[in-house]
Design a protein around this motif. Structure first.
Motif, PDB file in Angstrom:
ATOM      1  N   UNK A 183       0.116  -2.487  -4.832  1.00 17.89           N
ATOM      2  CA  UNK A 183       1.454  -2.795  -4.322  1.00 17.89           C
ATOM      3  C   UNK A 183       2.550  -2.464  -5.325  1.00 17.89           C
ATOM      4  N   UNK A 184       3.775  -2.628  -4.893  1.00 19.97           N
ATOM      5  CA  UNK A 184       4.932  -2.341  -5.754  1.00 19.97           C
ATOM      6  C   UNK A 184       5.188  -3.508  -6.717  1.00 19.97           C
ATOM      7  N   UNK A 222     -10.364 -15.621  -1.013  1.00 18.87           N
ATOM      8  CA  UNK A 222      -8.906 -15.456  -1.011  1.00 18.87           C
ATOM      9  C   UNK A 222      -8.515 -14.167  -1.739  1.00 18.87           C
ATOM     10  N   UNK A 234       0.858  -1.193   0.000  1.00 16.21           N
ATOM     11  CA  UNK A 234       0.000   0.000   0.000  1.00 16.21           C
ATOM     12  C   UNK A 234       0.889   1.236   0.000  1.00 16.21           C
ATOM     13  N   UNK A 244      -5.689 -17.010   4.765  1.00 21.04           N
ATOM     14  CA  UNK A 244      -5.845 -17.480   3.373  1.00 21.04           C
ATOM     15  C   UNK A 244      -5.770 -18.992   3.285  1.00 21.04           C
ATOM     16  N   UNK A 279      -9.130 -11.234   0.611  1.00 27.92           N
ATOM     17  CA  UNK A 279      -8.119 -11.131   1.678  1.00 27.92           C
ATOM     18  C   UNK A 279      -6.788 -10.644   1.100  1.00 27.92           C
ATOM     19  N   UNK A 280      -6.357 -11.288   0.002  1.00 27.73           N
ATOM     20  CA  UNK A 280      -5.065 -10.922  -0.586  1.00 27.73           C
ATOM     21  C   UNK A 280      -5.110  -9.514  -1.193  1.00 27.73           C
ATOM     22  N   UNK A 330       6.804  -6.893  -5.568  1.00 31.15           N
ATOM     23  CA  UNK A 330       5.965  -7.912  -4.922  1.00 31.15           C
ATOM     24  C   UNK A 330       5.185  -8.701  -5.972  1.00 31.15           C
ATOM     25  N   UNK A 383      -5.981  -5.602  10.363  1.00 33.36           N
ATOM     26  CA  UNK A 383      -5.874  -4.438   9.466  1.00 33.36           C
ATOM     27  C   UNK A 383      -6.430  -3.168  10.120  1.00 33.36           C
ATOM     28  N   UNK A 406       2.563   4.726   0.948  1.00 31.85           N
ATOM     29  CA  UNK A 406       3.046   4.942   2.296  1.00 31.85           C
ATOM     30  C   UNK A 406       2.430   6.127   3.033  1.00 31.85           C
ATOM     31  N   UNK A 426       0.663  -9.194   7.529  1.00 26.97           N
ATOM     32  CA  UNK A 426       0.716  -9.916   6.253  1.00 26.97           C
ATOM     33  C   UNK A 426       0.814 -11.416   6.499  1.00 26.97           C
ATOM     34  N   UNK A 452     -12.438  -2.074   4.713  1.00 23.72           N
ATOM     35  CA  UNK A 452     -12.108  -3.299   5.463  1.00 23.72           C
ATOM     36  C   UNK A 452     -13.364  -3.934   6.065  1.00 23.72           C
ATOM     37  N   UNK A 466      -6.915  -6.876   2.306  1.00 24.08           N
ATOM     38  CA  UNK A 466      -6.248  -6.935   3.615  1.00 24.08           C
ATOM     39  C   UNK A 466      -4.722  -6.961   3.454  1.00 24.08           C
ATOM     40  N   UNK A 467      -4.242  -7.638   2.393  1.00 26.49           N
ATOM     41  CA  UNK A 467      -2.792  -7.704   2.170  1.00 26.49           C
ATOM     42  C   UNK A 467      -2.326  -6.629   1.187  1.00 26.49           C
ATOM     43  N   UNK A 468      -3.266  -5.778   0.777  1.00 29.82           N
ATOM     44  CA  UNK A 468      -2.973  -4.593  -0.036  1.00 29.82           C
ATOM     45  C   UNK A 468      -2.404  -4.922  -1.417  1.00 29.82           C
ATOM     46  N   UNK A 469      -2.707  -6.099  -1.942  1.00 28.43           N
ATOM     47  CA  UNK A 469      -2.129  -6.461  -3.236  1.00 28.43           C
ATOM     48  C   UNK A 469      -2.756  -5.702  -4.408  1.00 28.43           C
ATOM     49  N   UNK A 529     -10.719   2.031   6.201  1.00 25.23           N
ATOM     50  CA  UNK A 529     -11.344   1.270   7.291  1.00 25.23           C
ATOM     51  C   UNK A 529     -12.761   0.832   6.900  1.00 25.23           C
TER      52      UNK A 529
END
Lengths: 106, 263
Positions: free
Chosen positions: A70-71, A57, A1, B251, A60-61, A74, B77, A3, B244, A17, A64-67, A14
């Motif tokens: 992302x950069x 999945x 995510x 997952x 979540x990915x 990753x 989160x 910065x 993470x 989420x 929550x995992x900010x995919x 939020x």
């Protein structure tokens, strides 16, 4: 995510989420509901359960995992992981009927 | 000497080092669980028709555990977002809920394991098969709370009857069997069959990840919390990295639950 975030950005994140959380609960209810429906086709049951699991999945990915944001580094790591994971599963399927000639089935 | 790139991203990767590190670690974890999932597929597809136990696990309990883990994922989160808003008290509240959820998950899983280790199958010398929970076992007698499986209908039918949940539920009664009449006795532990072997392997490894993740989150939350005062950005990054890992654990469970409980 990325910065740096304003207070408003974080409030919006939020809220997102919480929506994802509710979606995950709904997904779980659907998965269990499909189980109790007693679908007679095994293939359809497997496909439905894994389809719902894949959506969960992704949520979540992705969030929550900010995919989703992302950069490139990753994404590169994950692309190589997906490549090897597919290879692993491919080898499994490939080897499924690769039995020694003397194997007995009963 | 300061460790470089704990807060500022490296120019070449665009990431702070811990974040790059956790993603490389998670990539290796995908392969670890992937290998076990492929083992599951081999065993599942290779099983004779009707001989793979279905409905052996308690779906409502598994559903509750799924909801517990999903709840812990959102609190992780939200805790990280609270730190981004400089609200340490709110972060501490959310992460405490996360730890409680971790305890809840492991507690429920332990109950399920206990249930399987006290669930026995007994084959007598005259070929009868009994299935149920162990009440008593001594030198003379084994007492089960369960039912007799109709062995004459074949192994596949017996596997289905032994599942005992949902439509396979049969009324339980107390069964006394003399030890001298027993040919074989065993619980539903990892050695029972290939299904329980892969079930305990997958969920055991996953459970260790839950415990490990909770320990790290707990360390950052309590003994390691001093960093919030001295280096808040680095502390927030630590929370993100541990989060993470936690989401990865979630997952894995998202796939384990339908595969082991429902299919």
């Amino acid at each position: 995510m990325s910065d740096h975030h304003s207070h408003e950005d974080i409030e919006a994140v939020k809220r997102k989420y919480i929506i994802i959380f509710l979606a995950l609960i709904v997904g779980t209810v659907f998965t269990v509901g499909a189980y109790f429906l007693e679908i007679h086709s095994v293939a359809l049951t497997v496909a439905l359960a894994l389809f719902i699991a894949s959506i969960k999945a992704f949520l979540v990915a992705g969030y929550f995992m900010h995919l989703m944001d992302e950069k490139k580094m990753i994404y590169g790591i994950l692309a190589s992981t997906v490549f090897f994971f597919i290879g692993l599963m491919g080898l499994t399927i490939w080897a499924m009927h690769d039995m020694p000639p003397t194997t007995q089935f009963h | 000497m300061d460790i470089p790139y704990t807060v500022q991203p490296r120019r070449d990767t665009g990431l702070y080092n811990a974040k790059l590190g956790i993603w490389l670690f998670l990539a290796s974890e995908v392969m670890l669980f992937g290998a076990l999932f492929s083992s599951y597929i081999m065993l599942r597809v290779g099983a004779d028709i009707g001989e793979w136990p279905q409905r052996l696990l308690n779906v409502p309990i598994g559903t509750v555990n799924t909801l517990v883990l999903i709840t812990s994922s959102v609190t992780v989160v939200l805790g990280w977002a609270a730190l981004k808003q400089n609200n340490f008290a709110r972060y501490r509240l959310y992460q405490t809920i996360t730890i409680l959820c971790a305890f809840g998950f492991v507690g429920i899983k332990s109950y399920e394991y206990y249930d399987k280790f006290t669930h026995y199958q007994v084959i007598t010398n005259d070929g009868k098969v009994f299935d149920g929970h162990l009440i008593k076992r001594d030198k003379e007698l084994v007492v089960l709370s369960g039912f007799e499986i109709d062995a004459s209908k074949g192994k596949a039918h017996g596997v289905m009857e032994a599942s005992g949940h949902g439509p396979n539920h049969k009324p339980h009664k107390e069964i006394e069997i003399k030890t001298s009449d027993i040919k074989k006795i065993g619980n539903y532990g990892p050695a029972h069959n290939t299904y329980t072997a892969i079930y305990f392997t997958l969920t055991g490894l996953h459970g260790l990840h839950v415990i490990g993740g909770a320990l790290v989150i707990g360390y950052i939350l309590w003994p390691g919390a001093g960093m919030w005062k001295t280096d808040p950005e680095r502390y927030t990054n630590r929370v993100e990295v541990s989060g993470l890992f936690w989401h990865f654990v979630d997952l894995v469970w998202i796939f384990l639950f339908p595969v082991l409980y429902l299919l």
